[in-house]
Design an enzyme around this catalytic site. Structure first.
Site, short mmCIF file in Angstrom:
data_model
loop_
_atom_site.label_atom_id
_atom_site.label_comp_id
_atom_site.label_asym_id
_atom_site.label_seq_id
_atom_site.Cartn_x
_atom_site.Cartn_y
_atom_site.Cartn_z
N GLU A 149 60.01 98.41 27.37
CA GLU A 149 60.08 98.70 25.93
C GLU A 149 61.47 99.19 25.53
OE1 GLU A 149 59.25 99.56 21.92
OE2 GLU A 149 58.41 98.17 23.38
N HIS A 154 64.05 96.44 25.44
CA HIS A 154 63.84 95.70 24.19
C HIS A 154 64.54 96.41 23.03
CE1 HIS A 154 61.15 94.47 20.70
NE2 HIS A 154 61.64 93.34 21.13
N HIS A 182 56.10 91.57 12.36
CA HIS A 182 57.27 91.78 13.20
C HIS A 182 57.63 90.50 13.96
CE1 HIS A 182 60.30 94.20 14.98
NE2 HIS A 182 59.77 94.26 16.18
N HIS A 198 43.70 78.10 14.96
CA HIS A 198 45.01 77.89 15.58
C HIS A 198 45.10 76.51 16.22
CE1 HIS A 198 48.78 78.73 17.46
NE2 HIS A 198 48.29 78.82 18.69
N HIS A 203 55.04 80.68 25.68
CA HIS A 203 54.54 80.05 24.46
C HIS A 203 55.30 80.54 23.22
CE1 HIS A 203 51.66 77.37 22.78
NE2 HIS A 203 51.03 78.28 22.05
#
Length: 368
Positions: A87, A90, A153, A269, A330
C-alpha cells in the site's frame, strides 16, 4: 556565421513533452500497482492517510508511537507486513506522479506564450484531476473500501491515463501524418462516429469491470460461456446489484452483496464484453482491412489484439478459479484497450493544426 540557438529556444516543448511521457508511464504503473494492492487485500493495511499509522513507512510494533496510533488510525497497529508495504509503495508512486504533473504544469505555463498550440487547458485539467484522484484515494481508505468510491478511483485512474495519453500525442510526433496519409484519413471521416461509439462502449465496460471487482463479483460465475452451468442463471438480483450507495461505517472488503446480486453484476459485465467485442473489435477489423493509412491499420490491429487478450484473460479467470496473476492482469489489459481505442480516435479526429510543433521557427523569429 549561423547563430546557434539555445536548446530551450530550439525546442520550447522539450520539457513538457518529456514530463508528459514520464507522467503517462507513472500512471500506467499506478494502475498496475492499484490492481495488485486491491487484489492482495492490502487496501486497508494502512488505514490512515497519507501516512501509515502516522509514519512515512509502516512502523514496527515495538517502535510504534502509541499516540500516533490513537490519533491517526481507527484500528490497532499490527505487525509490519508485506501488505502494508504494498500500500505504501502505491502511495509513494502516487506522490511521484503528483510532483511530475506539477512540474509539467509549470513547464507548460512557461512556454505558452512562445508556443500558441501548447495544450495548456489539457495540462490544467490533468493537474486538477490529480487532486481529485488524491482525494478519492484518501476517501477510499477512510470509507473502508466503499464500492462506489473505489470504482470512482479506478475509473479516475483510467481518465488520468486517457488525458495523459492524449497529451503525449499532442506534444510528440508519434501520431503525425504525412500529406498522403492526411488525404486518406480525410476520406475515412465516416469512421469518426464509429470510433466514438467504440470509445463509449469501452468506457462503459471499464466501469462495469470496476464495479464487478469492487463488489467481489468476479467469482460469482464459474465456467464459460455459461454462468454456473446456465445461460441465464436463476435468482439474479438486479435490484441490489447496482445500488450505488450503502450505509456508512461498513467494512466492504470482501463485499456485502448476496450471491444473486453478484451473479447479476457478472452477467451484465459479460454482456458488456460481448458488445465491446462487436463494436470496438469490429472497428479494429475494419481498420486492418480498409487500408489507406498505415498507422490506422496498425492501431486497428493493436485494438483487436488488446480486446482478444482481455477476453482470453476473462475466460481464464472464470474457467480456472480466478488465478491471482490472471485477475491482476485484467486491469492493465483494460488500460491497453482504452489506450488503443483512444489512439484510433485521435487519428480520426485530429488535423495537423492540433499538433504542437517544436517551435524552432518561432524561436528564430524571436531572436531576429
Amino acid at each position: 556565421m549561423e547563430q546557434r540557438l539555445p536548446s530551450a529556444m530550439q525546442d520550447p516543448m522539450r520539457w513538457p513533452r518529456r514530463l508528459s511521457v514520464v507522467a503517462l508511464l507513472l500512471t500506467f504503473g499506478m494502475i498496475v500497482l492499484g490492481s495488485y494492492v486491491r487484489l492482495s487485500k492490502a487496501g486497508l493495511s494502512c488505514p490512515s492517510w497519507p501516512l501509515c499509522y502516522g509514519h512515512v513507512t509502516p512502523p514496527h510494533v515495538p517502535h510504534a508511537d502509541m499516540a500516533a496510533q490513537i490519533v491517526h488510525a481507527p484500528a490497532p497497529v499490527q505487525d509490519t507486513t508485506a501488505r502494508e508495504w504494498k500500500e505504501m509503495v502505491h502511495r509513494y508512486v502516487a506522490g511521484t506522479l503528483g510532483m511530475t504533473i506539477l512540474a509539467l504544469l509549470v513547464a507548460t505555463l512557461r512556454v505558452r506564450k512562445r508556443v500558441a498550440a501548447a495544450p495548456v487547458k489539457l495540462v490544467v485539467f490533468t493537474a486538477l484531476w490529480v487532486v481529485v484522484q488524491a482525494l478519492l484515494g484518501m476517501v477510499t481508505v477512510t470509507m473502508l473500501l466503499d464500492p462506489l468510491i473505489v470504482t470512482g478511483h479506478l475509473v479516475g485512474g483510467m481518465v488520468m491515463l486517457a488525458s495523459l495519453l492524449w497529451l503525449v500525442f499532442r506534444c510528440t510526433h508519434f501520431m503525425r501524418l504525412n500529406k498522403a496519409d492526411l488525404q486518406s484519413a480525410s476520406r475515412m471521416r465516416g469512421l469518426r462516429w464509429w470510433g466514438l461509439a467504440a470509445l463509449a462502449v469501452v468506457c462503459t465496460q471499464i466501469f462495469l469491470g470496476a464495479w464487478t471487482s469492487t463488489n467481489y463479483a468476479a467469482w460469482a460465475c464459474y465456467g464459460f460461456p455459461t454462468c454456473n452451468g446456465h445461460w441465464w442463471p436463476a435468482g439474479m438480483n438486479f435490484d441490489k446489484a447496482f445500488v450505488f450507495w450503502h450505509r456508512l461505517g461498513v467494512d466492504y472488503q470482501g463485499g456485502i452483496l448476496d450471491g444473486g446480486a453478484r451473479v447479476a453484476i457478472q452477467v451484465v459485465h459479460r454482456m458488456g464484453a460481448m458488445v465491446t467485442a462487436l463494436v470496438a473489435g469490429g472497428l479494429g477489423i475494419y481498420l486492418m482491412l480498409a487500408g489507406g493509412v498505415a498507422k490506422l491499420r496498425l492501431l486497428g490491429g493493436l485494438l483487436l489484439a488488446s480486446i482478444a487478450l482481455q477476453i482470453a484473460l476473462g475466460v481464464s479467470m472464470v474457467s480456472f478459479g480466478l488465478p491471482f496473476y490472471v485477475e491482476w492482469a485484467h486491469t492493465p489489459g483494460a488500460a491497453l484497450v482504452l489506450s488503443a481505442v483512444l489512439s484510433v480516435n485521435f487519428l480520426l479526429w485530429s488535423t495537423r493544426d492540433a499538433y504542437v510543433h517544436s517551435g524552432v521557427a518561432l524561436a528564430h523569429a524571436n531572436l531576429a
